[in-house]
Design an enzyme around this catalytic site. Structure first.
Site, PDB file in Angstrom:
ATOM      1  N   GLY A  46      36.877  43.189  42.770  1.00 29.71           N
ATOM      2  CA  GLY A  46      35.979  42.048  42.885  1.00 29.71           C
ATOM      3  C   GLY A  46      36.636  40.788  42.378  1.00 29.71           C
ATOM      4  O   GLY A  46      37.619  40.842  41.626  1.00 29.71           O
ATOM      5  N   GLN A  51      37.178  32.299  39.144  1.00 34.80           N
ATOM      6  CA  GLN A  51      38.498  32.881  38.873  1.00 34.80           C
ATOM      7  C   GLN A  51      39.599  32.236  39.702  1.00 34.80           C
ATOM      8  O   GLN A  51      40.775  32.369  39.377  1.00 34.80           O
ATOM      9  CB  GLN A  51      38.482  34.391  39.132  1.00 34.80           C
ATOM     10  CG  GLN A  51      37.630  35.156  38.123  1.00 34.80           C
ATOM     11  CD  GLN A  51      37.690  36.633  38.379  1.00 34.80           C
ATOM     12  OE1 GLN A  51      36.981  37.151  39.233  1.00 34.80           O
ATOM     13  NE2 GLN A  51      38.578  37.325  37.687  1.00 34.80           N
ATOM     14  N   CYS A  88      39.722  43.149  34.432  1.00 34.41           N
ATOM     15  CA  CYS A  88      39.453  41.876  35.095  1.00 34.41           C
ATOM     16  C   CYS A  88      40.776  41.236  35.504  1.00 34.41           C
ATOM     17  O   CYS A  88      41.725  41.243  34.727  1.00 34.41           O
ATOM     18  CB  CYS A  88      38.702  40.965  34.121  1.00 34.41           C
ATOM     19  SG  CYS A  88      38.302  39.364  34.814  1.00 34.41           S
ATOM     20  N   LEU A  89      40.803  40.670  36.716  1.00 37.03           N
ATOM     21  CA  LEU A  89      42.030  40.017  37.183  1.00 37.03           C
ATOM     22  C   LEU A  89      42.378  38.796  36.335  1.00 37.03           C
ATOM     23  O   LEU A  89      43.514  38.336  36.360  1.00 37.03           O
ATOM     24  CB  LEU A  89      41.896  39.611  38.656  1.00 37.03           C
ATOM     25  CG  LEU A  89      41.796  40.763  39.663  1.00 37.03           C
ATOM     26  CD1 LEU A  89      41.650  40.223  41.069  1.00 37.03           C
ATOM     27  CD2 LEU A  89      43.001  41.686  39.581  1.00 37.03           C
ATOM     28  N   HIS A 130      29.635  42.690  36.645  1.00 38.05           N
ATOM     29  CA  HIS A 130      30.844  42.014  36.145  1.00 38.05           C
ATOM     30  C   HIS A 130      31.052  40.675  36.862  1.00 38.05           C
ATOM     31  O   HIS A 130      31.291  39.647  36.222  1.00 38.05           O
ATOM     32  CB  HIS A 130      32.049  42.938  36.357  1.00 38.05           C
ATOM     33  CG  HIS A 130      33.360  42.358  35.939  1.00 38.05           C
ATOM     34  ND1 HIS A 130      34.077  42.836  34.856  1.00 38.05           N
ATOM     35  CD2 HIS A 130      34.100  41.338  36.443  1.00 38.05           C
ATOM     36  CE1 HIS A 130      35.186  42.114  34.720  1.00 38.05           C
ATOM     37  NE2 HIS A 130      35.235  41.203  35.676  1.00 38.05           N
ATOM     38  N   GLU A 131      30.950  40.699  38.189  1.00 36.11           N
ATOM     39  CA  GLU A 131      31.238  39.478  38.960  1.00 36.11           C
ATOM     40  C   GLU A 131      30.128  38.442  38.789  1.00 36.11           C
ATOM     41  O   GLU A 131      30.408  37.240  38.695  1.00 36.11           O
ATOM     42  CB  GLU A 131      31.458  39.812  40.441  1.00 36.11           C
ATOM     43  CG  GLU A 131      32.600  40.794  40.723  1.00 36.11           C
ATOM     44  CD  GLU A 131      33.938  40.398  40.106  1.00 36.11           C
ATOM     45  OE1 GLU A 131      34.184  39.203  39.869  1.00 36.11           O
ATOM     46  OE2 GLU A 131      34.736  41.310  39.827  1.00 36.11           O
ATOM     47  N   HIS A 134      30.566  36.452  35.744  1.00 35.33           N
ATOM     48  CA  HIS A 134      31.545  35.365  35.873  1.00 35.33           C
ATOM     49  C   HIS A 134      30.868  34.047  36.287  1.00 35.33           C
ATOM     50  O   HIS A 134      31.277  32.973  35.864  1.00 35.33           O
ATOM     51  CB  HIS A 134      32.603  35.692  36.932  1.00 35.33           C
ATOM     52  CG  HIS A 134      33.769  36.483  36.421  1.00 35.33           C
ATOM     53  ND1 HIS A 134      34.609  36.029  35.424  1.00 35.33           N
ATOM     54  CD2 HIS A 134      34.267  37.697  36.785  1.00 35.33           C
ATOM     55  CE1 HIS A 134      35.561  36.927  35.204  1.00 35.33           C
ATOM     56  NE2 HIS A 134      35.377  37.951  36.011  1.00 35.33           N
TER      57      HIS A 134
HETATM   58 ZN    ZN Z   1      36.475  39.653  36.114  1.00 34.10          ZN
END
Ligand code: ZN
Length: 157
Positions: A46, A51, A88-89, A130-131, A134
């Site tokens: 995701g 991000q 997480c990226l 999670h997303e 963000h």
């Molecule tokens: Zn993340």
């Protein structure tokens, strides 16, 4: 189609609240395509718009069943609980244990700005949470139960 730079934790854009999308434009469509490309290129499940440096309420997710695009998503129902690993990226090389609902139902707009409802369990439910966090300027690290761990990259040996 382009890969965008992923912002790393510490970048203040990741701590800001995102604005709802009011209208679909070519620029926003391009952003969504780039987000999907960037997610695949980085092997993420995701990615949220902040991000890649854009404060809009847009999320892309793929847990192995094809890409899901969520615009202005809102969690409308949750059930149960799951405790497991999350990464997480925006924080490469790390993971932590986070407890999330095991079932999550989301209302969102699609790329044609039409409302739909989608639900998921397990990894998909975790990705929704999670997303969407963000978009509120929240990172999973604040919910980690046992500290952050390093990913051991065995393939490098
Ligand atoms: Zn993340």
């Amino acid at each position: 189609m382009a890969i965008r730079e992923v912002r790393i934790m510490g970048d203040e854009i990741l701590e800001k609240k995102c604005k709802p999308v009011t209208k679909m434009t070519p620029r926003t469509r391009m952003l969504i395509e780039d987000m999907i490309d960037t997610m695949y290129e980085r092997y993420g499940v995701g990615l949220a718009a902040p991000q890649v440096g854009v404060l809009k309420q847009i999320v892309v997710i793929d847990v192995g069943e094809g890409p899901i695009v969520l615009i202005n998503p809102e969690i409308i129902e949750t059930k149960g609980e799951q405790t497991g690993e999350e990464g997480c990226l925006s924080l490469p090389g790390k993971w932590g244990i986070v407890t999330r609902p095991n079932y999550v139902k989301v209302r969102a707009l699609d790329e044609n700005m039409e409302e739909f409802v989608i639900d998921g369990e397990g990894l998909l439910a975790r990705a929704f949470c999670h997303e969407i966090d963000h978009l509120k300027g929240e990172m999973y690290v604040d919910k980690v139960e046992d500290g952050l761990h390093d990913v051991e990259d065995e393939e490098e040996e």
